[in-house]
Write a protein that holds these residues in place. Structure first.
Motif, short mmCIF file in Angstrom:
data_model
loop_
_atom_site.label_atom_id
_atom_site.label_comp_id
_atom_site.label_asym_id
_atom_site.label_seq_id
_atom_site.Cartn_x
_atom_site.Cartn_y
_atom_site.Cartn_z
N SER A 84 0.79 -1.24 0.00
CA SER A 84 0.00 0.00 0.00
C SER A 84 0.82 1.29 0.00
CB SER A 84 -0.91 0.00 1.23
OG SER A 84 -0.13 0.09 2.42
N HIS A 85 2.16 1.19 0.04
CA HIS A 85 2.92 2.43 0.20
C HIS A 85 3.58 2.88 -1.11
CE1 HIS A 85 4.75 5.66 2.26
NE2 HIS A 85 5.94 5.15 2.42
N ASP A 87 5.89 5.10 -1.85
CA ASP A 87 7.36 5.19 -1.89
C ASP A 87 8.01 3.83 -2.10
OD1 ASP A 87 7.31 7.94 -1.51
OD2 ASP A 87 7.30 7.76 0.67
N THR A 124 -8.74 2.73 -4.36
CA THR A 124 -8.20 4.01 -3.90
C THR A 124 -8.50 5.15 -4.88
OG1 THR A 124 -6.11 5.16 -3.53
CG2 THR A 124 -5.99 3.25 -4.91
N GLU A 126 -6.34 7.05 -5.86
CA GLU A 126 -5.12 7.26 -6.67
C GLU A 126 -5.28 6.76 -8.10
OE1 GLU A 126 -1.31 6.78 -5.02
OE2 GLU A 126 -1.93 7.41 -3.03
N TYR A 148 2.34 1.86 -7.56
CA TYR A 148 1.26 1.45 -6.65
C TYR A 148 -0.10 1.72 -7.28
CZ TYR A 148 -2.30 2.10 -3.05
OH TYR A 148 -3.49 2.06 -2.35
N CYS A 175 -11.49 4.92 -2.03
CA CYS A 175 -11.49 5.84 -0.89
C CYS A 175 -10.28 6.77 -0.96
CB CYS A 175 -11.46 5.03 0.41
SG CYS A 175 -11.76 6.03 1.86
N ASN A 177 -7.45 9.36 1.32
CA ASN A 177 -6.44 9.05 2.35
C ASN A 177 -7.06 8.82 3.73
OD1 ASN A 177 -4.78 10.32 0.19
ND2 ASN A 177 -3.16 10.07 1.73
N LYS A 187 3.53 6.10 6.84
CA LYS A 187 2.60 7.01 6.16
C LYS A 187 2.62 8.37 6.84
CE LYS A 187 1.36 3.53 3.57
NZ LYS A 187 0.46 2.47 3.96
N PRO A 203 10.16 14.89 7.72
CA PRO A 203 10.49 15.08 6.31
C PRO A 203 9.27 15.50 5.48
CG PRO A 203 10.39 12.73 6.84
CD PRO A 203 10.04 13.47 8.09
N VAL A 204 9.35 16.67 4.87
CA VAL A 204 8.24 17.13 4.01
C VAL A 204 8.75 17.14 2.57
CG1 VAL A 204 6.83 19.15 3.43
CG2 VAL A 204 7.13 18.49 5.82
N ASN A 210 1.22 19.71 -1.58
CA ASN A 210 0.37 18.67 -2.19
C ASN A 210 -0.86 18.49 -1.32
OD1 ASN A 210 3.33 18.19 -2.63
ND2 ASN A 210 2.46 16.90 -4.23
N TRP A 214 -8.63 13.83 3.43
CA TRP A 214 -8.40 12.96 4.60
C TRP A 214 -9.70 12.47 5.22
CZ3 TRP A 214 -3.71 11.03 5.39
CH2 TRP A 214 -2.62 11.70 4.81
N TYR A 278 -5.48 15.01 -4.89
CA TYR A 278 -6.59 14.08 -5.13
C TYR A 278 -7.83 14.71 -4.53
CZ TYR A 278 -2.75 10.60 -5.26
OH TYR A 278 -1.60 9.90 -5.51
N ARG A 334 15.08 8.12 10.12
CA ARG A 334 14.01 9.09 9.85
C ARG A 334 13.16 9.33 11.07
NH1 ARG A 334 10.76 7.96 4.65
NH2 ARG A 334 10.20 10.09 4.99
#
Ligand code: NAD
Ligand code: DAU
Length: 334
Positions: A84-85, A87, A124, A126, A148, A175, A177, A187, A203-204, A210, A214, A278, A334
């Motif tokens: 699901s990720h 990255d 999703t 996405e 993804y 759906c 986020n 996430k 980390p942004v 973007n 939610w 989105y 991180r």
């Protein structure tokens, strides 16, 4: 009613099992999960093996295992199992192709051979790709941008084909986020909360502007229940909240809530192909099935921040690698 939940040890799947067993004490739930790095049985602590709940460690790409489960008699299948990720899909798309596409095809084939009343594919927003303005309705073009998103879109198209070709009782939900308890701290929201609690950098990506829509995870679970009970086979339902926030809005809200300094924010290299925005038109599920998101951003976020404060053991074990041994390999430092 006997329901097979795939991926029930992950974030949304485990929230769904908590929700659905409260709403329907007479339903029998089978949870089939591979327990990848994202699957965690601690999410279901308190669920004891019983005539109404069974956990099976297994893989949705395993045709023999899926067939034997379905042959036993299952009324509903709901498929949360996925990589699901985004990255991770950029680093290596292979497991995304295997689980998200091949796994869905194996489930659809199993359902074709056995008598299942309803199949829900948890998809999703996405799949619609990035939008500058407006909102995506269910008939919008499918323009996935990450591996993804492309794998989830492929699965949606397989579901559609199995409905059209074989008349399988397939419903797709798309759906936006999700956030809430038990979300893996890779996430954005759990990463920001847990890093802030540890005094680590936040980390942004890129300029932080973007936009995502939610939704509190329990609202999503309620929508899925609604689709199971009232949805029509062959239909697609968007599930959204209308709550649009930039990533910086999210980060600043959390830092304020935790009384932490914005100096923790570190702008880092942008995600390749990073979707700008989105936004879903969820009027169909509201109109046809009577569902509407109920939890405000402030209420959902406050509950979520508090959950991570109250459940440090849960996320510290994941972040230290104690639980899966996996987290640090990708997120060291991180
Ligand atoms: P997650 O990564 O937290 O959980 C995925 C679960 O699937 C894990 O328990 C994992 O062990 C299991 N799994 C992975 N591969 C498997 C396989 N081959 N066989 C069996 N189990 C396997 O994901 P999530 O955030 O809970 O997302 C659940 C579903 O909802 C996914 O299909 C995702 O695409 C979709 N979705 C997620 C969001 C979101 O914001 N998180 C939004 C919309 C849709
Ligand atoms: O839109 C639904 C999708 O939401 C689901 O289908 C996916 O499974 C789920 O992972 C999520 O995808 P996103 O890529 O939108 O979520 P993520 O939490 O990874 O990132 C949210 C935003 O925050 C995105 O614009 C990238 C940004 N980000 C993320 C991380 C992890 C950062 O700026 N820094 C970070 O460290």
């Amino acid at each position: 009613m006997k329901i097979l939940v795939t991926g029930g040890a992950g974030f949304i799947g485990s929230n769904f099992i908590h929700y659905i067993t409260k709403q329907h004490a007479d339903w029998k739930v089978i949870n089939l999960d591979k327990l990848t790095y994202a699957g965690n049985l601690e999410n279901l602590k308190g669920f004891k093996e019983s005539p109404s709940y069974r956990f099976i460690k297994g893989d949705i790409t395993d045709r023999v295992q899926v067939d034997s489960l379905l042959r036993d008699g299952v009324d509903i299948v709901i498929n949360f199992a996925a990589e699901s990720h985004v990255d991770r899909s950029i680093q290596d798309s292979s497991p995304f192709i295997d689980t998200n596409i091949k796994g869905t095809q194996v489930l659809l084939e199993g359902i074709r051979k056995n008598q299942v009343k309803k199949y829900v594919q948890v998809s999703t927003d996405e799949v619609y790709g990035s939008l500058e303005i407006g909102k995506s309705a269910e008939n919008a073009s499918l323009l996935p941008n990450s591996p993804y998103a492309a794998s989830k879109t492929s699965a949606d198209l397989l579901c559609r084909a199995y409905w059209k070709t074989y008349g399988l009782p397939v419903m797709i939900t798309r759906c936006s986020n999700n956030y809430g308890p038990f979300q893996f701290p890779e996430k954005l929201i759990p990463l920001v909360i847990t890093n802030a609690l540890e005094g680590k950098d936040i980390p942004v990506y890129g300029d932080g502007m973007n936009v995502r829509e939610w939704i509190y995870v329990e609202d999503h679970c309620r929508a899925l229940e609604c689709v199971i009970l009232k949805g029509s086979p062959g239909e697609i339902y968007n599930v959204g909240s209308n709550i649009e926030k930039t990533n910086l809005d999210i980060v600043r809200f959390i830092l304020k809530e935790l009384d932490k300094s914005e100096s923790l924010i570190k702008y880092v290299t942008d995600r390749p192909g990073h979707d700008r925005r989105y936004a879903l038109d969820a009027s169909k599920i509201e109109r046809e099935l009577g569902w509407k998101a109920a939890i405000s951003f402030k209420e959902g976020m406050k509950k979520t921040v508090q959950w991570y404060i109250d459940n440090k053991d849960w996320w510290q074990r994941i972040k230290s690698g104690e639980y899966t041994g996996y987290y640090d390999r990708m997120y060291v430092g991180r």
